[in-house]
Motif scaffolding. Structure first.
Motif, PDB file in Angstrom:
ATOM      1  N   VAL A 257       0.850  -1.200   0.000  1.00 43.12           N
ATOM      2  CA  VAL A 257       0.000   0.000   0.000  1.00 43.12           C
ATOM      3  C   VAL A 257       0.882   1.245   0.000  1.00 43.12           C
ATOM      4  O   VAL A 257       2.036   1.203   0.400  1.00 43.12           O
ATOM      5  CB  VAL A 257      -0.932   0.046   1.243  1.00 43.12           C
ATOM      6  N   ARG A 258       0.298   2.329  -0.471  1.00 43.80           N
ATOM      7  CA  ARG A 258       0.966   3.639  -0.383  1.00 43.80           C
ATOM      8  C   ARG A 258       0.173   4.443   0.632  1.00 43.80           C
ATOM      9  O   ARG A 258      -1.065   4.463   0.584  1.00 43.80           O
ATOM     10  CB  ARG A 258       0.967   4.321  -1.754  1.00 43.80           C
ATOM     11  N   ILE A 259       0.865   5.076   1.528  1.00 44.09           N
ATOM     12  CA  ILE A 259       0.185   5.785   2.613  1.00 44.09           C
ATOM     13  C   ILE A 259       0.465   7.275   2.535  1.00 44.09           C
ATOM     14  O   ILE A 259       1.617   7.691   2.437  1.00 44.09           O
ATOM     15  CB  ILE A 259       0.634   5.237   3.981  1.00 44.09           C
ATOM     16  N   GLU A 260      -0.600   8.050   2.562  1.00 44.33           N
ATOM     17  CA  GLU A 260      -0.485   9.511   2.608  1.00 44.33           C
ATOM     18  C   GLU A 260      -1.113   9.956   3.928  1.00 44.33           C
ATOM     19  O   GLU A 260      -2.140   9.427   4.333  1.00 44.33           O
ATOM     20  CB  GLU A 260      -1.254  10.163   1.458  1.00 44.33           C
ATOM     21  N   GLY A 261      -0.515  10.948   4.546  1.00 47.27           N
ATOM     22  CA  GLY A 261      -1.061  11.469   5.802  1.00 47.27           C
ATOM     23  C   GLY A 261      -0.792  10.520   6.952  1.00 47.27           C
ATOM     24  O   GLY A 261       0.070   9.648   6.861  1.00 47.27           O
ATOM     25  N   GLY A 262      -1.527  10.665   8.027  1.00 45.27           N
ATOM     26  CA  GLY A 262      -1.260   9.854   9.209  1.00 45.27           C
ATOM     27  C   GLY A 262       0.005  10.338   9.889  1.00 45.27           C
ATOM     28  O   GLY A 262       0.519  11.402   9.594  1.00 45.27           O
ATOM     29  N   ASP A 263       0.517   9.543  10.778  1.00 50.19           N
ATOM     30  CA  ASP A 263       1.717   9.899  11.526  1.00 50.19           C
ATOM     31  C   ASP A 263       2.954   9.516  10.713  1.00 50.19           C
ATOM     32  O   ASP A 263       3.043   8.394  10.232  1.00 50.19           O
ATOM     33  CB  ASP A 263       1.705   9.142  12.859  1.00 50.19           C
ATOM     34  N   VAL A 264       3.891  10.426  10.559  1.00 50.14           N
ATOM     35  CA  VAL A 264       5.070  10.133   9.729  1.00 50.14           C
ATOM     36  C   VAL A 264       5.874   8.952  10.264  1.00 50.14           C
ATOM     37  O   VAL A 264       6.541   8.257   9.499  1.00 50.14           O
ATOM     38  CB  VAL A 264       6.011  11.355   9.558  1.00 50.14           C
ATOM     39  N   SER A 265       5.811   8.689  11.559  1.00 52.85           N
ATOM     40  CA  SER A 265       6.592   7.564  12.097  1.00 52.85           C
ATOM     41  C   SER A 265       6.084   6.228  11.556  1.00 52.85           C
ATOM     42  O   SER A 265       6.794   5.233  11.553  1.00 52.85           O
ATOM     43  CB  SER A 265       6.606   7.560  13.623  1.00 52.85           C
TER      44      SER A 265
ATOM     45  N   LEU B  12      -1.276   5.684  14.841  1.00 50.52           N
ATOM     46  CA  LEU B  12      -0.438   6.216  13.764  1.00 50.52           C
ATOM     47  C   LEU B  12      -1.218   6.290  12.448  1.00 50.52           C
ATOM     48  O   LEU B  12      -0.897   7.079  11.567  1.00 50.52           O
ATOM     49  CB  LEU B  12       0.815   5.352  13.564  1.00 50.52           C
ATOM     50  N   LEU B  13      -2.235   5.448  12.320  1.00 50.06           N
ATOM     51  CA  LEU B  13      -3.044   5.414  11.091  1.00 50.06           C
ATOM     52  C   LEU B  13      -4.119   6.497  11.048  1.00 50.06           C
ATOM     53  O   LEU B  13      -4.707   6.741   9.995  1.00 50.06           O
ATOM     54  CB  LEU B  13      -3.751   4.054  10.977  1.00 50.06           C
ATOM     55  N   ASN B  14      -4.370   7.129  12.175  1.00 44.80           N
ATOM     56  CA  ASN B  14      -5.459   8.105  12.238  1.00 44.80           C
ATOM     57  C   ASN B  14      -5.317   9.190  11.187  1.00 44.80           C
ATOM     58  O   ASN B  14      -4.266   9.824  11.079  1.00 44.80           O
ATOM     59  CB  ASN B  14      -5.493   8.767  13.625  1.00 44.80           C
TER      60      ASN B  14
END
Ligand code: FES
Length: 109
Positions: free
Chosen positions: A57-65, A99-101
């Motif tokens: 998956v590619r993740i945008e936003g959320g917590d950078v950690s 972190l996913l919020n």
């Protein structure tokens, strides 16, 4: 038993976005959650061992950690697929936590 914190994020598959709400650690990992709620075809074929990369998956936003926590053989599996972008992860290596919020998770083809 105390209910975990509510986590809210968006999953996008083929341009269709879906709002997801789950409790913290309700699922073993993000791949299991996506299979249960979005059911993309051929997703998570190795069952979460970090080997097949079908759960990429590619993740945008959320917590950078979230993007700096690569685990076990994730780095080499993603490397074999030519996925060197920092925001591409194996969803089977991502836990359901705060972190996913607010993140948007794009299912990579
Ligand atoms: S399920 Fe195979 S790498 Fe994640």
């Amino acid at each position: 038993m105390i209910a975990g914190e509510k986590i809210g994020f968006t999953v996008v598959e083929y341009g269709n976005s879906r709002k997801i709400e789950a409790c913290e650690n309700e699922y073993r990992n993000l791949m299991v959650l996506i299979n249960d709620q979005v059911y993309p075809e051929g997703f998570g074929e190795c069952g979460g061992q970090g080997r097949c990369a079908t759960c990429m998956v590619r993740i945008e936003g959320g917590d950078v950690s979230l993007l700096s926590e690569r685990h076990r053989n994730e780095e080499s599996t993603l490397g074999k697929k030519g996925a060197c972008s920092a925001n591409v992860r194996l969803s089977c290596q991502i836990l359901i936590n705060s972190l996913l919020n607010g993140a948007t998770v794009y299912i990579e083809e």
